[in-house]
Design an enzyme around this catalytic site. Structure first.
Site, PDB file in Angstrom:
ATOM      1  N   SER A   1       0.810  -1.366  -0.033  1.00  0.00           N
ATOM      2  CA  SER A   1       0.128  -0.066  -0.061  1.00  0.00           C
ATOM      3  C   SER A   1       0.741   1.317  -0.169  1.00  0.00           C
ATOM      4  O   SER A   1       1.664   1.373  -0.837  1.00  0.00           O
ATOM      5  CB  SER A   1      -0.820   0.228   1.177  1.00  0.00           C
ATOM      6  OG  SER A   1      -2.015   0.811   1.148  1.00  0.00           O
TER       7      SER A   1
ATOM      8  N   ASP B   1      -9.381  -4.541  -5.955  1.00  0.00           N
ATOM      9  CA  ASP B   1      -9.118  -3.541  -4.982  1.00  0.00           C
ATOM     10  C   ASP B   1      -9.994  -2.333  -4.951  1.00  0.00           C
ATOM     11  O   ASP B   1      -9.507  -1.567  -5.856  1.00  0.00           O
ATOM     12  CB  ASP B   1      -7.584  -3.237  -4.982  1.00  0.00           C
ATOM     13  CG  ASP B   1      -7.165  -2.711  -3.601  1.00  0.00           C
ATOM     14  OD1 ASP B   1      -7.730  -1.752  -2.956  1.00  0.00           O
ATOM     15  OD2 ASP B   1      -5.889  -2.529  -3.587  1.00  0.00           O
TER      16      ASP B   1
ATOM     17  N   HIS C   1      -7.727  -5.182  -1.263  1.00  0.00           N
ATOM     18  CA  HIS C   1      -6.512  -4.506  -0.920  1.00  0.00           C
ATOM     19  C   HIS C   1      -5.543  -5.661  -0.173  1.00  0.00           C
ATOM     20  O   HIS C   1      -4.507  -5.647   0.117  1.00  0.00           O
ATOM     21  CB  HIS C   1      -6.825  -3.416  -0.136  1.00  0.00           C
ATOM     22  CG  HIS C   1      -5.559  -2.361   0.014  1.00  0.00           C
ATOM     23  ND1 HIS C   1      -4.832  -1.910  -1.067  1.00  0.00           N
ATOM     24  CD2 HIS C   1      -4.957  -1.940   1.074  1.00  0.00           C
ATOM     25  CE1 HIS C   1      -3.784  -1.221  -0.614  1.00  0.00           C
ATOM     26  NE2 HIS C   1      -3.889  -1.161   0.680  1.00  0.00           N
TER      27      HIS C   1
END
Length: 719
Positions: free
Chosen positions: A589, A664, A696
């Site tokens: 991320s 995601d 995600h």
């Protein structure tokens, strides 16, 4: 040999003997849950302060029961309700304020990160009666204070059910998908302000305050979901990217007796991230923010005539954080947290909004606020006063006197208090001790009894080749940055080892903490057993070291954080046992955004990088998060583009692996696709993987095992 430039504070961990006969960790064991810690069931204190409840469940045969326990003995007192032929299996519960009714959740399915749909029942503890709220799945049902009614959201409209009459009223009628939402939040509020239920009963159940979201002008986002059928389908929702239109959010008051709805004027507030009733049933508190999120106003709303006045206003050159720490005392004076003096601390204000005093102060941060014991004038909180990688539990008076450190062990301590603040259950861990749960007296922290520990896990790990985390600081750009390092169990200072760095680095985050290892750390242990040194450094922009350290990255996400990681890698490479020609970095991320920038801007330092689910341009990310730190792309184009890695693919020299889930909804796969296209057009070799329909977290079934097999092989082949 070069002299070491910092002092390692070595935690000897569970490495207590030679490793000759020890096994190495395997990915199958790590992701199969072989090293999972025992945890405490979620407990909720009863109002009497001497008892608590736990939801106990069994998988086979499937059953659930809500049981009451005694704090002193930790023994079960009674079963309040259990699944049976007449009571469906339930997966969560909540009480009415008077604890006469229990709301039971069944058939729950997720919508986004926090939002859920489900079939709900209300159980009457005295009569043993059970009422089904709706045959259709609903959102966020909430009992009135006396348990006589329940409010909920269905198809973006607010409903109220009278449980005695079993009659339901529809409070709002304008709710519809993609346009109007009443009583629950839109996607970006849920993700970034951290709440879903956007309505609140007042203290006597006569009024409900609720938010209305008009997302008509919010841009539409869709993702292809591949599924298992002949044709893919599109998952569609409203997602405001940085600089785009957000929902128009307004506050409204519903009068339960008359059914009338009235609007509350808040001076065209841009965001309304919190609403909370005071103890006076006619007084509502409302927090608002401007779009830049650097001007927070706390309003007091009189529910009799909907007039609003500003109780408190807080501004910051960068941004003002939103949290859930606001607490009203009996007279509606209130406790508030703020970074006004440079560190996050507790403050006491009168009900007129005037400051009475700053409760805590010093060059350290309050990290959690637990509550206020009005009877004994004690506030309970968690802080990093004992070092920014540690957490301790404290009590203090509202005058800032009589401070007590209640926790005693160095590491990470957190507390769950009984309703009357007589007891608390302490959760403790550090880098060498998995979670321990103990019962204490809140007055002085005295141990009442041990509840549960994970000594069996420690015994199991003795049979494996593992290495301790060595905590230290490393001075980079004039700052002493927190760091940990793990070395092979048979470490030889006369040999050279490849260095593999891990980081997250997002604003206010922390990856270097004196707490039990995460699942990712087990993977790091696996790599260490293969002859790698793994290290983690929290650079500028991370949290718990003061406002200025955290907010230095404002309007420049990815600049100073990347500079710190590159400089740290260079400095670590000066160590005689680090092979400076074999340095890698990885992250997920925000960490993937960082590792991508590091291998590009630090192409003379890093030979390899892995990026999982990375942001590659903040133009693609949501409005609330991104604009808090960057303002809008229209106002700050260079801040967005100068640190967007797909704008300089020509800098890639080393080995690069890019991974993303196609489903995601948070960091869209668009980020990775744009990075791929930039690298392709610059004819740069790289590796990549897309996991179909994964969100995600990129998980489910064997997905994590497959992913980390791929990451492991990439490290071994390229570092």
């Amino acid at each position: 040999m070069k002299k070491p430039f910092f002092l390692f504070l070595s935690l000897l961990g569970f490495l207590t003997s030679t490793t000759a006969q020890k096994k190495k960790l395997t990915l199958e064991e790590i992701w199969g849950g072989a090293f999972r810690t025992e945890s405490m069931d979620v407990l909720r204190s009863m109002d009497n302060g001497t008892q608590y409840t736990i939801l106990n469940t069994e998988r086979s045969p499937q059953s659930s029961s809500l049981d009451k326990y005694d704090y002193e003995t930790l023994q079960k007192v009674e079963t309040i309700v259990a699944s049976s032929e007449s009571v469906p299996y339930f997966s969560s519960y909540s009480f009415s304020d008077d604890e006469s009714k229990v709301l039971l959740a069944t058939e729950v399915e997720p919508i986004f990160r926090r939002s859920r749909l489900g079939i709900y029942y209300v159980y009457d503890i005295d009569t043993k009666g059970l009422v089904k709220i709706s045959d259709t799945k609903i959102q966020e049902p909430t009992l009135s204070p006396d348990g006589s009614q329940v409010a909920y959201v269905l198809d973006n409209n607010l409903y109220i059910m009278d449980l005695k009459a079993k009659a339901t009223k529809q409070a709002t009628t304008d709710g519809s998908k993609g346009t109007i939402i009443n009583g629950v939040t839109d996607w970006v509020y849920e993700e970034e302000f951290g709440f879903v239920r956007a309505f609140e009963w007042n203290r006597n159940g006569t009024k409900i305050a609720f938010l209305r979201f008009d997302e008509t002008e919010v841009p539409h986002f869709s993702m292809d979901m591949y599924g298992k059928e002949l044709y893919p389908y599109q998952h569609e929702f409203k997602y405001p990217k940085a600089g785009e239109n957000n929902s128009l959010v307004t506050l409204h008051m519903y009068d339960v007796a008359s059914g009338k709805i009235s609007a509350v004027d808040l001076d065209n507030a841009y965001y309304i991230p919190r609403i909370k009733w005071m103890n006076n049933p006619d007084h509502l508190s409302v927090q608002t923010l401007n779009r830049h999120q650097n001007d927070l106003k706390l309003y007091a709303v009189n529910a009799k005539d909907n007039t609003a006045s500003v109780l408190l206003e807080e501004t910051d050159k960068a941004y003002v954080d939103i949290d859930g720490n606001l607490t009203f005392l009996a007279d509606d004076s209130f406790i508030w947290t703020s970074e006004a003096d440079g560190y996050n601390h507790l403050y006491l204000y009168g009900r007129d909004g005037k400051l009475k005093n700053q409760i805590t102060q010093g060059p350290w941060e309050v990290t959690r606020y637990y509550g206020y014991d009005q009877k004994n004038d004690r506030i309970f909180y968690q802080s990093v006063e004992n070092g920014s990688i540690n957490r301790d539990v404290y009590s203090i008076s509202t005058k800032g006197k009589k401070k007590k450190r209640l926790s005693t062990k160095e590491g990470t301590n957190s507390a769950a208090f009984s309703a009357d603040y007589t007891y608390y259950i302490n959760t403790f861990s550090n880098a060498v001790t998995p979670y321990e749960f103990t019962l204490h007296k809140a007055s002085d922290g005295k141990l009442v009894k041990a509840i549960k520990d994970n000594s069996a896990l420690l015994t199991k790990l003795e049979g494996y080749e593992t290495s301790p985390k060595e905590f230290s600081t490393i001075n980079i750009h004039g700052n002493d940055l927190n760091m940990w390092m793990m070395k092979p169990a048979d470490f030889d200072p006369n040999k050279e080892y490849p260095l593999f760095m891990f980081q997250y680095s997002g604003p206010g985050s922390q990856s270097v903490s004196n707490s039990w290892i995460s699942t990712n750390d087990y993977w790091h242990q696996l790599l260490v057993s293969e002859g790698y040194i793994v290290a983690c450094v929290d650079g500028r922009g991370t949290g718990l070291k003061g406002r200025d350290f955290k907010k230095v990255t404002q309007k420049e996400l990815g600049k100073y954080e990347v500079e710190d990681q590159i400089a740290a890698a260079k400095k670590l490479s000066e160590l005689p046992y680090i092979d400076e020609g074999r340095t890698g970095i990885w992250g997920w991320s925000y960490g993937g955004f960082m590792s991508t920038n590091c291998i590009l801007k630090g192409n003379d330092v890093f030979e390899m990088a892995i990026a999982v689910a990375p942001v590659t341009s903040w133009r693609f990310y949501d409005s609330i998060y991104t604009e808090r730190y960057m303002q809008t792309p229209q106002e700050n184009p260079s801040g967005y583009d100068d640190n967007s890695p797909f704008n300089y693919p020509e800098l890639l020299k080393g080995k690069y692996l890019l991974v993303h889930g196609s489903g995601d909804d948070n960091v869209h796969v668009q980020n990775t696709m744009r990075m791929i296209e930039a690298l392709v057009q610059d004819n740069k070799p790289f590796d990549w993987a897309i996991y179909p329909d994964k969100n995600h977290g990129i998980s489910g079934g064997n997905t994590r095992l497959h992913l980390f097999n791929k990451l492991t092989n990439f490290v071994k082949e390229n570092l």
